[in-house]
Design a protein around this motif. Sequence first.
Motif, PDB file in Angstrom:
ATOM      1  N   SER A  46      32.995  32.466  41.360  1.00  0.00           N
ATOM      2  CA  SER A  46      33.680  33.538  40.395  1.00  0.00           C
ATOM      3  C   SER A  46      34.782  34.250  41.276  1.00  0.00           C
ATOM      4  O   SER A  46      34.824  34.547  42.529  1.00  0.00           O
ATOM      5  CB  SER A  46      32.880  34.629  40.013  1.00  0.00           C
ATOM      6  OG  SER A  46      33.266  35.679  39.629  1.00  0.00           O
ATOM      7  N   GLY A  48      37.983  37.168  41.714  1.00  0.00           N
ATOM      8  CA  GLY A  48      37.944  38.533  41.425  1.00  0.00           C
ATOM      9  C   GLY A  48      38.560  39.147  39.996  1.00  0.00           C
ATOM     10  O   GLY A  48      38.523  40.409  40.126  1.00  0.00           O
ATOM     11  N   MET A  50      37.893  39.998  36.730  1.00  0.00           N
ATOM     12  CA  MET A  50      37.006  40.410  35.462  1.00  0.00           C
ATOM     13  C   MET A  50      37.241  41.491  34.927  1.00  0.00           C
ATOM     14  O   MET A  50      38.015  42.293  35.664  1.00  0.00           O
ATOM     15  CB  MET A  50      35.359  40.509  36.268  1.00  0.00           C
ATOM     16  CG  MET A  50      34.752  39.492  36.797  1.00  0.00           C
ATOM     17  SD  MET A  50      33.062  40.234  37.389  1.00  0.00           S
ATOM     18  CE  MET A  50      32.740  38.877  38.457  1.00  0.00           C
ATOM     19  N   SER A  51      37.060  41.469  33.751  1.00  0.00           N
ATOM     20  CA  SER A  51      37.166  42.882  33.019  1.00  0.00           C
ATOM     21  C   SER A  51      36.093  43.915  33.233  1.00  0.00           C
ATOM     22  O   SER A  51      35.117  43.655  34.055  1.00  0.00           O
ATOM     23  CB  SER A  51      36.915  42.522  31.518  1.00  0.00           C
ATOM     24  OG  SER A  51      35.626  42.359  31.283  1.00  0.00           O
ATOM     25  N   GLU A  52      36.733  45.314  32.928  1.00  0.00           N
ATOM     26  CA  GLU A  52      35.631  46.200  33.488  1.00  0.00           C
ATOM     27  C   GLU A  52      34.207  46.068  32.791  1.00  0.00           C
ATOM     28  O   GLU A  52      33.120  46.250  33.819  1.00  0.00           O
ATOM     29  CB  GLU A  52      36.195  47.789  32.910  1.00  0.00           C
ATOM     30  CG  GLU A  52      37.416  48.150  33.601  1.00  0.00           C
ATOM     31  CD  GLU A  52      37.020  48.506  35.109  1.00  0.00           C
ATOM     32  OE1 GLU A  52      35.975  49.070  35.348  1.00  0.00           O
ATOM     33  OE2 GLU A  52      37.764  48.124  35.773  1.00  0.00           O
ATOM     34  N   GLU A  54      32.802  43.040  31.942  1.00  0.00           N
ATOM     35  CA  GLU A  54      32.290  42.136  32.961  1.00  0.00           C
ATOM     36  C   GLU A  54      31.633  42.694  34.427  1.00  0.00           C
ATOM     37  O   GLU A  54      30.716  42.162  35.022  1.00  0.00           O
ATOM     38  CB  GLU A  54      33.143  40.931  33.137  1.00  0.00           C
ATOM     39  CG  GLU A  54      33.386  40.230  32.000  1.00  0.00           C
ATOM     40  CD  GLU A  54      34.589  39.321  32.177  1.00  0.00           C
ATOM     41  OE1 GLU A  54      34.577  38.125  31.282  1.00  0.00           O
ATOM     42  OE2 GLU A  54      35.560  39.313  32.787  1.00  0.00           O
ATOM     43  N   ARG A  55      32.749  43.173  34.914  1.00  0.00           N
ATOM     44  CA  ARG A  55      32.310  43.883  36.355  1.00  0.00           C
ATOM     45  C   ARG A  55      30.974  44.901  35.999  1.00  0.00           C
ATOM     46  O   ARG A  55      30.040  44.833  37.082  1.00  0.00           O
ATOM     47  CB  ARG A  55      33.256  44.481  36.922  1.00  0.00           C
ATOM     48  CG  ARG A  55      33.505  44.863  38.230  1.00  0.00           C
ATOM     49  CD  ARG A  55      34.603  45.621  38.923  1.00  0.00           C
ATOM     50  NE  ARG A  55      35.891  45.659  37.945  1.00  0.00           N
ATOM     51  CZ  ARG A  55      36.929  44.964  38.082  1.00  0.00           C
ATOM     52  NH1 ARG A  55      36.967  43.906  38.617  1.00  0.00           N
ATOM     53  NH2 ARG A  55      37.806  45.249  37.135  1.00  0.00           N
ATOM     54  N   GLU A  58      28.025  42.720  35.659  1.00  0.00           N
ATOM     55  CA  GLU A  58      27.523  42.010  36.918  1.00  0.00           C
ATOM     56  C   GLU A  58      26.948  42.936  37.878  1.00  0.00           C
ATOM     57  O   GLU A  58      26.095  42.657  38.402  1.00  0.00           O
ATOM     58  CB  GLU A  58      28.920  41.263  37.525  1.00  0.00           C
ATOM     59  CG  GLU A  58      28.640  40.695  38.971  1.00  0.00           C
ATOM     60  CD  GLU A  58      27.813  39.506  38.823  1.00  0.00           C
ATOM     61  OE1 GLU A  58      27.312  39.058  39.960  1.00  0.00           O
ATOM     62  OE2 GLU A  58      27.444  39.096  37.601  1.00  0.00           O
ATOM     63  N   LEU A  59      27.488  44.346  37.895  1.00  0.00           N
ATOM     64  CA  LEU A  59      26.810  45.001  38.788  1.00  0.00           C
ATOM     65  C   LEU A  59      25.457  45.616  38.426  1.00  0.00           C
ATOM     66  O   LEU A  59      24.535  45.609  39.183  1.00  0.00           O
ATOM     67  CB  LEU A  59      27.696  46.448  38.892  1.00  0.00           C
ATOM     68  CG  LEU A  59      29.079  46.487  39.793  1.00  0.00           C
ATOM     69  CD1 LEU A  59      29.746  47.725  39.616  1.00  0.00           C
ATOM     70  CD2 LEU A  59      28.646  46.197  41.126  1.00  0.00           C
TER      71      LEU A  59
END
Length: 183
Positions: A46, A48, A50-52, A54-55, A58-59
Amino acid sequence: MCAWPVAAGTVYRWVDEHGKVQFSDKPPSGQSRDLTTLDKSGRSRSSGVMSEAERAAELERQRAQIEQRRKDKALLQSFSSPDEIDLLRDRQLEALAAGQQTNRLRIQTIQERNKKLQTQAERFQKQKKPLPADLQAQLDQNRDEIQVIEQLLQQQDQEAVKIRQRAESDKARFIQLRNFAPN
């Protein structure tokens, strides 16, 4: 893919504005979809970008994985066999049942006290006298106390269900982690 310069280092893969997949040793200059980096084996890593949403997803996924590892570690450190999970469940249910028994006895005591108060109230009604305020207050208090205890009993029933569900879930996960064959 065979023509990729392996020595070049990072390879980028993305979908351009026309929907075509592109590869390059440099990241795209404009906005692109599905930007990923590929390792020397051609496997996706992946990037760096990413949309908000997606982020955030992921978090949350990482947080859930960390929490699951913590729970798994605690489960493996707390128990040495599935039977121990059953024993803990049984002990918790016994303690809960003792509390329920106490609450049922409390209700029984209040009901007996209520019978005496009702007898007094009937005497006043037979004499066509108004019910004394303190007698009515005691009857109301008993009624309210019984309702509270009945709600507590319902909560304890729900807690018993949760204990059983949690034990079954923990037992299944423990077996999965330890690779025990189910009995």
